[in-house]
Design a protein around this motif. Structure first.
Motif, mmCIF file in Angstrom:
data_model
loop_
_atom_site.group_PDB
_atom_site.id
_atom_site.type_symbol
_atom_site.label_atom_id
_atom_site.label_comp_id
_atom_site.label_asym_id
_atom_site.label_seq_id
_atom_site.Cartn_x
_atom_site.Cartn_y
_atom_site.Cartn_z
ATOM 1 N N ILE A 1 -9.691 9.475 -1.510
ATOM 2 C CA ILE A 1 -9.388 10.908 -1.605
ATOM 3 C C ILE A 1 -8.000 11.115 -2.231
ATOM 4 O O ILE A 1 -7.776 12.060 -2.978
ATOM 5 C CB ILE A 1 -9.441 11.577 -0.211
ATOM 6 N N ASP B 1 1.675 3.357 -3.002
ATOM 7 C CA ASP B 1 0.480 2.724 -2.438
ATOM 8 C C ASP B 1 0.720 1.227 -2.321
ATOM 9 O O ASP B 1 1.628 0.681 -2.952
ATOM 10 C CB ASP B 1 -0.747 3.022 -3.329
ATOM 11 N N TYR C 1 -7.925 5.837 16.472
ATOM 12 C CA TYR C 1 -7.748 6.619 15.238
ATOM 13 C C TYR C 1 -7.674 8.116 15.562
ATOM 14 O O TYR C 1 -6.826 8.840 15.031
ATOM 15 C CB TYR C 1 -8.920 6.308 14.316
ATOM 16 N N ILE D 1 -16.261 12.358 4.323
ATOM 17 C CA ILE D 1 -16.110 12.350 2.870
ATOM 18 C C ILE D 1 -16.636 11.008 2.351
ATOM 19 O O ILE D 1 -16.246 9.952 2.859
ATOM 20 C CB ILE D 1 -14.620 12.535 2.459
HETATM 21 P P1 NAD Z 1 -8.964 4.929 1.398
HETATM 22 O O1 NAD Z 1 -8.881 3.731 2.263
HETATM 23 O O2 NAD Z 1 -10.047 5.013 0.371
HETATM 24 O O3 NAD Z 1 -7.570 5.146 0.670
HETATM 25 C C1 NAD Z 1 -6.381 5.060 1.386
HETATM 26 C C2 NAD Z 1 -5.266 4.669 0.433
HETATM 27 O O4 NAD Z 1 -4.075 4.515 1.215
HETATM 28 C C3 NAD Z 1 -5.538 3.328 -0.247
HETATM 29 O O5 NAD Z 1 -5.210 3.401 -1.630
HETATM 30 C C4 NAD Z 1 -4.622 2.365 0.505
HETATM 31 O O6 NAD Z 1 -4.189 1.280 -0.301
HETATM 32 C C5 NAD Z 1 -3.476 3.283 0.891
HETATM 33 N N1 NAD Z 1 -2.756 2.770 2.056
HETATM 34 C C6 NAD Z 1 -3.274 2.423 3.253
HETATM 35 N N2 NAD Z 1 -2.311 1.916 4.054
HETATM 36 C C7 NAD Z 1 -1.158 1.946 3.343
HETATM 37 C C8 NAD Z 1 0.178 1.536 3.614
HETATM 38 N N3 NAD Z 1 0.509 0.963 4.772
HETATM 39 N N4 NAD Z 1 1.114 1.703 2.656
HETATM 40 C C9 NAD Z 1 0.786 2.254 1.450
HETATM 41 N N5 NAD Z 1 -0.468 2.662 1.142
HETATM 42 C C10 NAD Z 1 -1.431 2.502 2.066
HETATM 43 O O7 NAD Z 1 -9.037 6.182 2.400
HETATM 44 P P2 NAD Z 1 -9.665 7.653 2.211
HETATM 45 O O8 NAD Z 1 -11.022 7.654 2.791
HETATM 46 O O9 NAD Z 1 -9.440 8.125 0.835
HETATM 47 O O10 NAD Z 1 -8.755 8.472 3.245
HETATM 48 C C11 NAD Z 1 -7.532 9.082 2.859
HETATM 49 C C12 NAD Z 1 -6.958 9.810 4.059
HETATM 50 O O11 NAD Z 1 -7.913 10.767 4.542
HETATM 51 C C13 NAD Z 1 -6.633 8.897 5.239
HETATM 52 O O12 NAD Z 1 -5.480 9.363 5.900
HETATM 53 C C14 NAD Z 1 -7.861 9.047 6.122
HETATM 54 O O13 NAD Z 1 -7.580 8.768 7.478
HETATM 55 C C15 NAD Z 1 -8.189 10.508 5.907
HETATM 56 N N6 NAD Z 1 -9.590 10.846 6.194
HETATM 57 C C16 NAD Z 1 -10.600 10.357 5.431
HETATM 58 C C17 NAD Z 1 -11.911 10.714 5.729
HETATM 59 C C18 NAD Z 1 -13.081 10.262 4.904
HETATM 60 O O14 NAD Z 1 -14.190 10.740 5.181
HETATM 61 N N7 NAD Z 1 -12.941 9.383 3.923
HETATM 62 C C19 NAD Z 1 -12.178 11.540 6.821
HETATM 63 C C20 NAD Z 1 -11.113 12.012 7.591
HETATM 64 C C21 NAD Z 1 -9.822 11.655 7.246
#
Ligand code: NAD
Length: 254
Positions: free
Chosen positions: A18, A37, A161, A194
């Protein structure tokens, strides 16, 4: 279409998922974006100069759970951008299977890790950037929680979480209150289910039918759905909105 030409933004975790949609949306709104990142893939083409109507893209590798490294990365982003108008604290995520880590069988290491990745990294990002916004008398901060913070799973799972993401909301409330007199806003984006690369296999393991039954609008959300909320919250149309939670969940919490 909302334009913020000439503004500068930082997106944590903006290399994939996202966060990548947030990055691309901010660039198409005209902002230059520094992405912090863990890593970048070749195809991300970071360090792209500004194109006509689109902002520049800079990539800075760092681990936001490592305070020293993260502080240096924010200093580099501030220096290279010259100003920060928008901060998107998106890095984070859940670990383990969804039904694991119920309050009755909590793995404390998983709990600590969830708080490091989701809460401490977000708090550090705000601490490094918000004071500059307060001095400048302008700025928009977006944090990212989850519907997991608002409603427990029926099997009790994912409490590590869920509680971390609830902390993100409470922290953002405190922040919004503190920075409001300077004209800086802070709001929370709350994604539901998502369909990202990371989450799809987990949803498939749970059974896609049961996931979709829970979503009144009848489909998974997309990163673009989240970026649509960001476009509103990062631009001038939301200037009088602070301390709110915007759910992008297809009605899951109704
Ligand atoms: P994702 O894992 O696809 O992407 C997360 C990104 O954050 C990655 O590029 C990863 O390398 C980076 N990252 C993680 N830990 C890190 C660190 N310690 N330092 C630097 N970068 C770091 O996740 P996503 O599904 O795109 O989710 C993005 C956000 O949305 C998150 O906070 C997640 O909790 C939240 N979220 C996602 C969903 C969903 O349905 N995908 C639902 C609710 C909340």
């Amino acid at each position: 279409e909302v334009r913020i030409d000439g503004q500068c933004a930082i997106v944590t975790g903006g290399a994939r998922g996202i966060g990548r949609a947030y990055t691309e949306r901010l660039r198409s709104m005209g902002a230059s974006v520094a992405v912090l990142d863990l890593s970048f893939d070749e195809e991300h083409g970071v360090d792209r100069p500004a194109e006509s109507g689109r902002g520049a893209l800079l990539g800075i590798s760092t681990d936001l759970t490592d305070e020293k490294a993260a502080r240096a990365a924010f200093a580099e982003a501030r220096e290279r951008l010259g100003r920060v108008d928008v901060l998107v604290c998106n890095a984070g995520g859940g670990t383990g299977a969804m039904w694991e880590n119920s309050p009755l069988s909590m793995d404390l290491n998983a709990l600590r890790r969830a708080y490091e990745v989701n809460v401490a990294s977000m708090a550090l990002s705000c601490r490094e950037i918000a004071p500059g916004m307060v001095s400048a008398g302008r700025g928009k901060i977006l944090t990212v929680a989850s519907t997991a913070a608002l409603r427990a799973r029926s099997d009790g799972g994912y409490a590590h979480y869920a509680s971390a993401k609830a902390a993100v909301i409470a922290f953002t409330n405190s922040l919004a209150r503190e920075v409001a007199p300077a004209g800086v806003t802070a709001n929370v984006i709350v994604p539901g289910a998502i369909g990202t690369e990371r989450l799809l296999p987990k949803m498939e393991a749970m059974g896609m039918d049961s996931v979709l039954r829970d979503i009144p609008l009848g489909r998974l959300g997309t990163p673009e759905d989240c970026a649509n909320a960001l476009e509103f919250l990062a631009g001038p149309l939301s200037d009088y909105i602070t301390g709110t939670v915007v759910r992008v969940d297809g009605g899951m919490m109704i």
